[in-house]
Motif scaffolding. Structure first.
Motif, PDB file in Angstrom:
ATOM      1  N   ILE A 367      14.236  -9.126 -10.388  1.00  0.00           N
ATOM      2  CA  ILE A 367      13.950  -7.696 -10.543  1.00  0.00           C
ATOM      3  C   ILE A 367      14.879  -7.065 -11.575  1.00  0.00           C
ATOM      4  O   ILE A 367      14.430  -6.323 -12.467  1.00  0.00           O
ATOM      5  N   GLU A 368      16.165  -7.369 -11.504  1.00  0.00           N
ATOM      6  CA  GLU A 368      17.107  -6.744 -12.434  1.00  0.00           C
ATOM      7  C   GLU A 368      16.787  -7.074 -13.898  1.00  0.00           C
ATOM      8  O   GLU A 368      16.702  -6.152 -14.722  1.00  0.00           O
ATOM      9  N   PRO A 369      16.604  -8.350 -14.297  1.00  0.00           N
ATOM     10  CA  PRO A 369      16.249  -8.595 -15.708  1.00  0.00           C
ATOM     11  C   PRO A 369      14.916  -7.992 -16.099  1.00  0.00           C
ATOM     12  O   PRO A 369      14.728  -7.606 -17.260  1.00  0.00           O
ATOM     13  N   ASN A 370      13.981  -7.871 -15.164  1.00  0.00           N
ATOM     14  CA  ASN A 370      12.700  -7.250 -15.498  1.00  0.00           C
ATOM     15  C   ASN A 370      12.834  -5.736 -15.672  1.00  0.00           C
ATOM     16  O   ASN A 370      12.100  -5.146 -16.466  1.00  0.00           O
ATOM     17  N   ILE A 371      13.752  -5.113 -14.948  1.00  0.00           N
ATOM     18  CA  ILE A 371      14.023  -3.691 -15.167  1.00  0.00           C
ATOM     19  C   ILE A 371      14.520  -3.483 -16.597  1.00  0.00           C
ATOM     20  O   ILE A 371      14.066  -2.588 -17.310  1.00  0.00           O
ATOM     21  N   GLU A 372      15.457  -4.335 -17.024  1.00  0.00           N
ATOM     22  CA  GLU A 372      15.977  -4.225 -18.380  1.00  0.00           C
ATOM     23  C   GLU A 372      14.880  -4.466 -19.416  1.00  0.00           C
ATOM     24  O   GLU A 372      14.813  -3.788 -20.443  1.00  0.00           O
ATOM     25  N   PHE A 373      14.007  -5.429 -19.137  1.00  0.00           N
ATOM     26  CA  PHE A 373      12.910  -5.729 -20.057  1.00  0.00           C
ATOM     27  C   PHE A 373      11.967  -4.532 -20.185  1.00  0.00           C
ATOM     28  O   PHE A 373      11.563  -4.161 -21.287  1.00  0.00           O
ATOM     29  N   GLU A 374      11.597  -3.937 -19.051  1.00  0.00           N
ATOM     30  CA  GLU A 374      10.678  -2.797 -19.082  1.00  0.00           C
ATOM     31  C   GLU A 374      11.297  -1.591 -19.785  1.00  0.00           C
ATOM     32  O   GLU A 374      10.615  -0.877 -20.533  1.00  0.00           O
ATOM     33  N   LEU A 375      12.601  -1.357 -19.570  1.00  0.00           N
ATOM     34  CA  LEU A 375      13.266  -0.253 -20.260  1.00  0.00           C
ATOM     35  C   LEU A 375      13.290  -0.486 -21.764  1.00  0.00           C
ATOM     36  O   LEU A 375      13.050   0.428 -22.560  1.00  0.00           O
TER      37      LEU A 375
END
Length: 530
Positions: A367-375
């Motif tokens: 979830i954390e790396p995907n949050i960064e990716f989406e941002l």
């Protein structure tokens, strides 16, 4: 029509050298390419340093034209700072091949490995094995006596087992390929990463069908696109990526959409239609939700997979299409077979490479790396940097990875959530208040008590044609309008930051023009939104 034979080679600065009439008594490997009666290339792509060897190249090209007038030679100025330095030679050849317009459906390619340094030869091995060069190796040898004869040639298989000292380059390329399949996201889930490793191997080595299973929003469509991008990068699929959601195919139109039709095949068929299978010729066809296909379409698809031929609707002449298939489903197809809704023979054909994509709830560490990716994706799209402040990030991440977070829509839910936060962020910072509002919204959504989108009533089916970004933004605009007393008041709230940077402001006019882009006006959004 015969396929063109194309040879890539480096000018031999020693072996190809020679002047005067006596040069014809010397075996020269590049010139010898035009002397074999049973193998005459149509074109030679000759790599050389034009600043140092243009005179030699001119003599070699003239002699080739004399030996075999039908061969064309394309010269490519290729500067190697140090022909014995692995990294520099590899980089130069790799970049050259990346730019070259290969046409593997029309041409056969060979690398002439007799010329060039040993370092260049090893790099050609590496690039051919990794499919950056979509061809085979060609080795020429001199005659036993130096009588100017053609000598011999051999088309050889690769054997890289002796080159252990460059094995690291294979591993590095594999990591890059796997990173492509993961969309550049540094995923941490061990099981998912192992699955990606195998998909990378299979995608590179096989054209057999692939079946991606998993819940809606798990990323099946994105993974299929990345498999295509990987195979395209390696020159394995010159065709297109064609995608269709089988759940949208209904009735007579399903056959026509997939397999095409002829003019007059049925009422309304005013012209021929190629169909998606033919559009995917020499490319990749992704059939999402394949479990929704009807029995007739399943039978036709099976034949197209096995024979690469099928009949368009209304035609008595078969057509051909050679495509690779990736199928996606959120159904248990084995259960569908037992229930008689899916053909067992088609499932057997699809089931060679089957992968189960876990939902977001099973990949909490990602979830954390995907949050960064989406941002980052939002920032690139909008040309504006948005970040969490420390408190807001900690709060959102704690909620997102907690048992309370259902993530029923998987990565779609997460992407939409980050998009809302970024869109509503003030001055490029996501604050704790925005996070708390978003958490409340997600809780209501997962409880099933979330109010329907006001856009459903305003736009009807047209809402499905909106980009996700436009939909999220427009929903918020409509909600603000619904609680505002006037168009001006809504504009002041929506443009609170940007209006301070303008010499003159007309918030009502800005908002009116924004709504008009979607065919809406103030009275409409004030009515259904209440």
């Amino acid at each position: 029509m015969a396929r063109r034979q194309v040879v890539f080679g480096m000018l031999g600065t020693q072996l190809d050298a020679g002047e005067g009439p006596g040069r014809w008594q010397k075996w020269r490997p590049t010139v010898s390419l035009g002397m074999h009666e049973d193998f005459l290339p149509d074109r030679i792509e000759l790599l050389l340093d034009e600043r140092r060897y243009s005179k030699l190249a001119r003599v070699v090209c003239e002699d080739l034209a004399q030996a075999a007038p039908g061969i064309s030679v394309q010269r490519h100025d290729t500067y190697l700072a140090d022909p014995w330095e692995f990294e520099g030679v590899y980089a130069s050849l790799h970049d050259f091949l990346a730019r070259y317009p290969f046409q593997p459906e029309e041409e056969d390619y060979y690398v002439h490995i007799t010329t060039g340094t040993h370092v260049a030869q090893i790099c050609w091995f590496l690039l051919t094995e990794s499919r950056h060069f979509p061809g085979r190796l060609l080795q020429t040898s001199p005659p036993r006596k130096q009588d100017g004869a053609a000598g011999t040639y051999a088309i050889i298989d690769l054997d890289l087992s002796r080159y252990d000292h460059i094995a690291q380059r294979f591993a590095q390329q594999q990591l890059l390929d796997r990173d492509l399949l993961k969309g550049g996201i540094a995923t941490r889930n061990a099981a998912f990463n192992r699955m990606i490793e195998q998909i990378e191997t299979v995608a590179t080595r096989s054209r057999a069908p692939m079946l991606l299973m998993g819940p809606t929003g798990a990323g099946k469509s994105q993974l299929a696109k990345r498999v295509f991008e990987l195979k395209k990068l390696k020159h394995q699929l010159p065709g297109r990526f064609v995608e269709v959601n089988c759940a949208t195919l209904r009735g007579d139109g399903a056959m026509s959409t997939l397999f095409g039709h002829t003019k007059g095949a049925y009422t309304g068929a005013s012209s021929d239609r190629a169909g998606l299978l033919r559009s995917a010729h020499q490319g990749l066809l992704f059939l999402d939700e394949i479990g929704e296909l009807g029995q007739d379409e399943q039978a036709m698809l099976l034949r197209a997979l096995e024979e690469k031929r099928f009949l368009p609707v209304g035609s008595d002449r078969e057509v051909e299409s050679d495509f690779q298939l990736i199928a996606g489903t959120n159904r248990d197809l084995q259960q569908s077979v037992l229930e008689g809704r899916f053909r067992e023979d088609l499932l057997a054909r699809l089931n060679l490479w089957t992968y189960h994509l876990p939902g977001l709830a099973q990949r909490m560490e990602d979830i954390e790396p995907n949050i960064e990716f989406e941002l980052e994706r939002w920032s690139l799209d909008q040309h504006a940097r948005v970040r969490f402040n420390t408190e807001a990030r900690t709060r959102y991440l704690a909620f997102a990875t907690s048992p309370e977070a259902a993530w029923r829509g998987n990565f779609r839910d997460l992407g939409a959530s980050i998009m809302r936060l970024a869109t509503l962020a003030s001055a490029g910072r996501i604050q704790i208040e925005g996070v708390e509002d978003e958490i409340a919204r997600l809780r209501a959504q997962w409880r099933g008590g979330d109010a329907p989108s006001p856009l459903d009533a305003l736009l009807g089916e047209a809402v499905d044609a909106l980009d996700r970004f436009d939909r999220v933004q427009l929903e918020e605009v409509v909600r603000v309008c619904a609680r505002s007393k006037s168009l001006s008041a809504a504009g002041r709230e929506l443009f609170a930051v940007s209006r301070t940077q303008r010499a003159s402001t007309n918030d009502a006019d800005r908002l009116r023009k924004y709504l008009a882009k979607f065919g809406l006006d103030w009275e409409q959004v004030r009515g259904p939104a209440r």
